[in-house]
Design an enzyme around this catalytic site. Structure first.
Site, PDB file in Angstrom:
ATOM      1  N   LYS A 201       0.848  -1.202   0.000  1.00  0.00           N
ATOM      2  CA  LYS A 201       0.000   0.000   0.000  1.00  0.00           C
ATOM      3  C   LYS A 201       0.879   1.246   0.000  1.00  0.00           C
ATOM      4  O   LYS A 201       1.550   1.543   0.982  1.00  0.00           O
ATOM      5  CB  LYS A 201      -0.917   0.054   1.223  1.00  0.00           C
ATOM      6  CG  LYS A 201      -1.991   1.132   1.041  1.00  0.00           C
ATOM      7  CD  LYS A 201      -2.679   1.541   2.321  1.00  0.00           C
ATOM      8  CE  LYS A 201      -1.923   2.556   3.110  1.00  0.00           C
ATOM      9  NZ  LYS A 201      -1.696   3.860   2.427  1.00  0.00           N
ATOM     10  N   GLY A 254       7.671   4.820   7.751  1.00  0.00           N
ATOM     11  CA  GLY A 254       6.870   6.021   7.957  1.00  0.00           C
ATOM     12  C   GLY A 254       7.233   6.664   9.283  1.00  0.00           C
ATOM     13  O   GLY A 254       8.349   6.485   9.794  1.00  0.00           O
ATOM     14  N   SER A 255       6.280   7.364   9.853  1.00  0.00           N
ATOM     15  CA  SER A 255       6.568   8.114  11.071  1.00  0.00           C
ATOM     16  C   SER A 255       6.676   7.180  12.282  1.00  0.00           C
ATOM     17  O   SER A 255       6.083   6.093  12.307  1.00  0.00           O
ATOM     18  CB  SER A 255       5.457   9.129  11.315  1.00  0.00           C
ATOM     19  OG  SER A 255       4.222   8.453  11.470  1.00  0.00           O
ATOM     20  N   THR A 256       7.408   7.625  13.290  1.00  0.00           N
ATOM     21  CA  THR A 256       7.551   6.845  14.522  1.00  0.00           C
ATOM     22  C   THR A 256       6.195   6.668  15.197  1.00  0.00           C
ATOM     23  O   THR A 256       5.875   5.593  15.716  1.00  0.00           O
ATOM     24  CB  THR A 256       8.566   7.546  15.454  1.00  0.00           C
ATOM     25  OG1 THR A 256       9.865   7.395  14.861  1.00  0.00           O
ATOM     26  CG2 THR A 256       8.591   6.937  16.844  1.00  0.00           C
ATOM     27  N   GLU A 257       5.372   7.708  15.151  1.00  0.00           N
ATOM     28  CA  GLU A 257       4.053   7.648  15.790  1.00  0.00           C
ATOM     29  C   GLU A 257       3.210   6.507  15.193  1.00  0.00           C
ATOM     30  O   GLU A 257       2.655   5.677  15.917  1.00  0.00           O
ATOM     31  CB  GLU A 257       3.370   9.001  15.556  1.00  0.00           C
ATOM     32  CG  GLU A 257       2.051   9.158  16.223  1.00  0.00           C
ATOM     33  CD  GLU A 257       1.286  10.359  15.639  1.00  0.00           C
ATOM     34  OE1 GLU A 257       1.891  11.154  14.905  1.00  0.00           O
ATOM     35  OE2 GLU A 257       0.088  10.457  15.918  1.00  0.00           O
ATOM     36  N   ILE A 258       3.139   6.465  13.862  1.00  0.00           N
ATOM     37  CA  ILE A 258       2.332   5.418  13.218  1.00  0.00           C
ATOM     38  C   ILE A 258       3.029   4.058  13.350  1.00  0.00           C
ATOM     39  O   ILE A 258       2.369   3.026  13.497  1.00  0.00           O
ATOM     40  CB  ILE A 258       2.058   5.766  11.735  1.00  0.00           C
ATOM     41  CG1 ILE A 258       1.278   7.090  11.627  1.00  0.00           C
ATOM     42  CG2 ILE A 258       1.286   4.652  11.040  1.00  0.00           C
ATOM     43  CD1 ILE A 258      -0.108   7.082  12.214  1.00  0.00           C
ATOM     44  N   GLY A 259       4.349   4.056  13.341  1.00  0.00           N
ATOM     45  CA  GLY A 259       5.090   2.805  13.525  1.00  0.00           C
ATOM     46  C   GLY A 259       4.770   2.153  14.861  1.00  0.00           C
ATOM     47  O   GLY A 259       4.581   0.934  14.954  1.00  0.00           O
ATOM     48  N   GLU A 276      10.739   0.947   9.753  1.00  0.00           N
ATOM     49  CA  GLU A 276      11.760   1.967   9.433  1.00  0.00           C
ATOM     50  C   GLU A 276      11.113   3.313   9.709  1.00  0.00           C
ATOM     51  O   GLU A 276      10.216   3.730   8.976  1.00  0.00           O
ATOM     52  CB  GLU A 276      12.172   1.878   7.956  1.00  0.00           C
ATOM     53  CG  GLU A 276      12.812   0.563   7.566  1.00  0.00           C
ATOM     54  CD  GLU A 276      14.109   0.272   8.307  1.00  0.00           C
ATOM     55  OE1 GLU A 276      14.724   1.213   8.849  1.00  0.00           O
ATOM     56  OE2 GLU A 276      14.490  -0.898   8.360  1.00  0.00           O
ATOM     57  N   CYS A 310      13.986  10.608   5.840  1.00  0.00           N
ATOM     58  CA  CYS A 310      14.071  10.150   7.235  1.00  0.00           C
ATOM     59  C   CYS A 310      15.475  10.340   7.784  1.00  0.00           C
ATOM     60  O   CYS A 310      15.639  10.548   8.983  1.00  0.00           O
ATOM     61  CB  CYS A 310      13.604   8.711   7.357  1.00  0.00           C
ATOM     62  SG  CYS A 310      14.439   7.596   6.234  1.00  0.00           S
ATOM     63  N   GLU A 408      11.159  15.798  14.637  1.00  0.00           N
ATOM     64  CA  GLU A 408      11.413  15.623  13.211  1.00  0.00           C
ATOM     65  C   GLU A 408      10.522  16.583  12.436  1.00  0.00           C
ATOM     66  O   GLU A 408       9.294  16.490  12.498  1.00  0.00           O
ATOM     67  CB  GLU A 408      11.110  14.183  12.801  1.00  0.00           C
ATOM     68  CG  GLU A 408      11.419  13.918  11.345  1.00  0.00           C
ATOM     69  CD  GLU A 408      11.238  12.458  10.949  1.00  0.00           C
ATOM     70  OE1 GLU A 408      10.269  11.829  11.409  1.00  0.00           O
ATOM     71  OE2 GLU A 408      12.068  11.959  10.168  1.00  0.00           O
TER      72      GLU A 408
HETATM   73  P1  ADP Z   1       4.042  10.502   7.209  1.00  0.00           P
HETATM   74  O1  ADP Z   1       4.018  11.103   8.590  1.00  0.00           O
HETATM   75  O2  ADP Z   1       5.360  10.436   6.594  1.00  0.00           O
HETATM   76  O3  ADP Z   1       2.915  10.951   6.326  1.00  0.00           O
HETATM   77  P2  ADP Z   1       2.753   8.152   8.095  1.00  0.00           P
HETATM   78  O4  ADP Z   1       3.501   7.369   9.084  1.00  0.00           O
HETATM   79  O5  ADP Z   1       1.553   8.914   8.518  1.00  0.00           O
HETATM   80  O6  ADP Z   1       3.838   9.008   7.383  1.00  0.00           O
HETATM   81  O7  ADP Z   1       2.302   7.245   6.881  1.00  0.00           O
HETATM   82  C1  ADP Z   1       3.139   6.361   6.211  1.00  0.00           C
HETATM   83  C2  ADP Z   1       2.276   5.263   5.612  1.00  0.00           C
HETATM   84  O8  ADP Z   1       1.549   4.628   6.661  1.00  0.00           O
HETATM   85  C3  ADP Z   1       1.239   5.717   4.599  1.00  0.00           C
HETATM   86  O9  ADP Z   1       1.147   4.742   3.570  1.00  0.00           O
HETATM   87  C4  ADP Z   1      -0.038   5.745   5.422  1.00  0.00           C
HETATM   88  O10 ADP Z   1      -1.204   5.557   4.638  1.00  0.00           O
HETATM   89  C5  ADP Z   1       0.187   4.567   6.337  1.00  0.00           C
HETATM   90  N1  ADP Z   1      -0.581   4.605   7.589  1.00  0.00           N
HETATM   91  C6  ADP Z   1      -0.943   5.696   8.307  1.00  0.00           C
HETATM   92  N2  ADP Z   1      -1.663   5.333   9.381  1.00  0.00           N
HETATM   93  C7  ADP Z   1      -1.752   3.977   9.376  1.00  0.00           C
HETATM   94  C8  ADP Z   1      -2.345   3.001  10.224  1.00  0.00           C
HETATM   95  N3  ADP Z   1      -3.020   3.336  11.322  1.00  0.00           N
HETATM   96  N4  ADP Z   1      -2.217   1.692   9.895  1.00  0.00           N
HETATM   97  C9  ADP Z   1      -1.553   1.321   8.797  1.00  0.00           C
HETATM   98  N5  ADP Z   1      -0.966   2.191   7.946  1.00  0.00           N
HETATM   99  C10 ADP Z   1      -1.058   3.503   8.224  1.00  0.00           C
END
Ligand code: ADP
Length: 504
Positions: A201, A254-259, A276, A310, A408
């Site tokens: 995705k 992606g972001s640490t928060e979402i990770g 990552e 990053c 960041e």
């Molecule tokens: P950024 O802060 O760089 O936009 P995110 O961490 O928000 O990065 O998003 C990176 C990826 O993670 C995108 O493909 C986004 O759609 C996906 N994403 C965001 N939230 C979720 C979630 N709760 N579960 C799975 N994937 C997510």
């Protein structure tokens, strides 16, 4: 250091190939074919150089995600890919790389108008890098394997024991918007080398090149269901993938928060997880450097890809004896990095990816100013008719409590600080929740190795920055990640290891 006012930021006309890609019907690539969504929602594609909507793609529904997972599950379980001779898989992977190279110009342009990065940059970094990940991992398809091992506690000759490396299964791979094609290829290549299957995705801001990649993967002869590409939002489609019981592994950038959220969400089903995540990478400039070489280098460390990297070198620590010269040298690169429309052949830096990111970065700059930081360069927005431009920015007079130093920003903003001695700079450089990367600039080889050993970071560059290679493992310390991608370690993350023990 006056504002560059003469730049015309009008976007150039798109090529015919790109117009065709933009006009395609919004569909998903599932089980080897382009299929309609079960719903009717789409997401707009914007050109960040203009802010105008230029296309749209599917917002995948739960049903779409389930369909993609079912296709990947079936393709894994009937062994249509892992059961092929490795030489055949390797050949197909090289074919994907060939097709990326054959379509390089279109892919670079699509990436440029989707992300806002200069096309010239995408052509020398993103697209060749994407092909290189397939070529590197293709070689592992036939070379990764288990080993024989004599048991430790049993008499010699009593047992025959060996390990098997087996693909981990169905993978959900979620990538961000800063290097969409490169990240997509970096994710898919070890899947194909190991014999796994995947649902990729891309980010909701940038899905154009992932969709074109699906065409190329199809053309290269990857069997149906092995690679599925679905588009949509993270909190809906991404979330469903992460929690899906038929997914065995999640690979996220992606972001640490979402990770952290993804890590928690994958726990119920104990999926394998590699993450990552973010960074706030320090760059240490020692007193012995040649400023004429170092200043452009540390500028590139932060301004490349508009700082939306990053590993961006966003915290500069220059020794007090060279600090003024280094930041002055950086300020001299202002015209070079002046943001331009992504298809302007003169451009080295484009706009930020979205209105949201624009607001976020300007918000950080304002917070820095309010906290007492001085703006040595930039800190503002250049003239343009739309688009999400921010001038390259250097902040000085900062301290470790400021949000611009701790968080960041993911934009073209560097905070520059002086240091006096090595212990002090190592302590300051490591004073962060992140541990993704770091840089050291010096001619003193011993000092370089000593500092590299003491920096808490998954990658340390000496006299360069952001040099990333498919053969070298990439991963974060601390809150910058879990596990590795690239290199042999990156491949290992897609294997289970089985011990087979036979009594003779
Ligand atoms: P950024 O802060 O760089 O936009 P995110 O961490 O928000 O990065 O998003 C990176 C990826 O993670 C995108 O493909 C986004 O759609 C996906 N994403 C965001 N939230 C979720 C979630 N709760 N579960 C799975 N994937 C997510």
């Amino acid at each position: 250091m006056n504002e560059v006012t003469t730049i015309d930021r009008t976007q150039r006309e798109y090529s015919d190939a790109v117009k065709k890609a933009l006009a395609r019907k919004p569909q998903l690539y599932i089980n080897g074919e382009w299929v309609d969504s079960s719903g009717d929602q789409t997401i707009d594609v914007e050109d960040p150089s203009t802010g105008k909507v230029i296309s749209s793609f599917v917002e995948a529904t739960d049903k779409d995600i389930d369909r993609a997972v079912a296709a990947a599950r079936a393709a894994f379980d009937d062994r249509r890919w892992r059961g092929m001779p490795p030489v055949a898989r390797e050949k197909i992977m090289h074919k994907i790389a060939d097709l990326i190279e054959a379509n390089a110009d279109e892919l670079a342009e699509l990436e440029a108008i989707d992300v806002g990065k200069p096309k010239g940059m995408a052509a020398v970094v993103d697209v060749p890098g994407a092909a290189a990940h397939f070529r590197y991992m293709a070689g592992w398809a036939g070379k990764a394997g288990g080993e024989t091992q004599s048991p430790y506690s049993m008499p010699d000759g009593m047992m025959f024991a060996y390990t098997l490396k087996e693909p981990v299964g169905v993978c959900a791979q979620i990538v961000p918007w800063n290097f969409p094609l490169l990240m997509g290829c970096l994710k898919i290549a070890p899947v194909l080398a190991s014999g796994c299957t995947t649902i990729l995705k891309p980010a909701e801001q940038t899905s154009l090149t992932a969709l074109r990649l699906a065409d190329l993967i199809h053309e290269a002869g990857v069997p149906a269901g092995v690679v599925n590409i679905v588009t949509g939002y993270g909190h809906t489609g991404g979330d469903r993938l992460v929690k899906h019981p038929d997914v065995d592994k999640v690979a996220f950038t992606g972001s640490t928060e979402i990770g952290k959220l993804i890590n928690r969400n994958a726990t119920d089903t104990l999926k394998h997880v590699t993450l990552e995540l973010g960074g706030k990478s320090p760059v240490v400039v020692m007193p012995d450097v040649d400023v004429a070489e170092t200043a452009p280098g540390v500028s590139q460390a932060i301004f490349f890809n508009s700082g939306q990297v990053c590993v961006a070198g966003s915290r500069l620590y220059a020794h007090k004896s060279v600090f003024d010269k280094v930041v002055e040298g950086m300020a001299e690169t202002k015209d070079f990095w002046a943001p331009r429309a992504s298809l302007d052949p003169e451009g080295h830096m484009g706009p930020l990816v979205s209105a949201e990111q624009h607001e976020r970065v300007l918000g950080y700059i304002d917070a820095g100013k309010r906290d007492g930081a001085s703006v040595l360069m930039g800190g503002d927005v250049p003239s343009s008719d739309g688009g999400y431009y921010v001038n390259p920015t250097i902040l000085t007079d900062v301290n470790p409590q400021m949000s611009v130093v701790r968080e960041e920003i993911f934009g073209p903003v560097v905070v520059a600080q002086r240091f006096e001695d090595l212990d002090e700079v190592v302590k300051d450089a490591n004073d962060t929740q992140y541990g993704l990367a770091a840089g050291v600039w010096t001619k003193d080889v011993a000092a370089a190795h000593k500092i590299a050993a003491r920096l808490q970071a998954g990658t340390v560059w000496v006299n360069c920055h952001a040099m990333i290679d498919p053969a070298l493992p990439f991963g974060g310390y601390k809150e910058s990640g879990v596990g590795h991608e690239q290199g042999r370690l990156g491949l290992e993350a897609y294997f289970e290891t089985k011990s087979v023990i036979m009594k003779l």
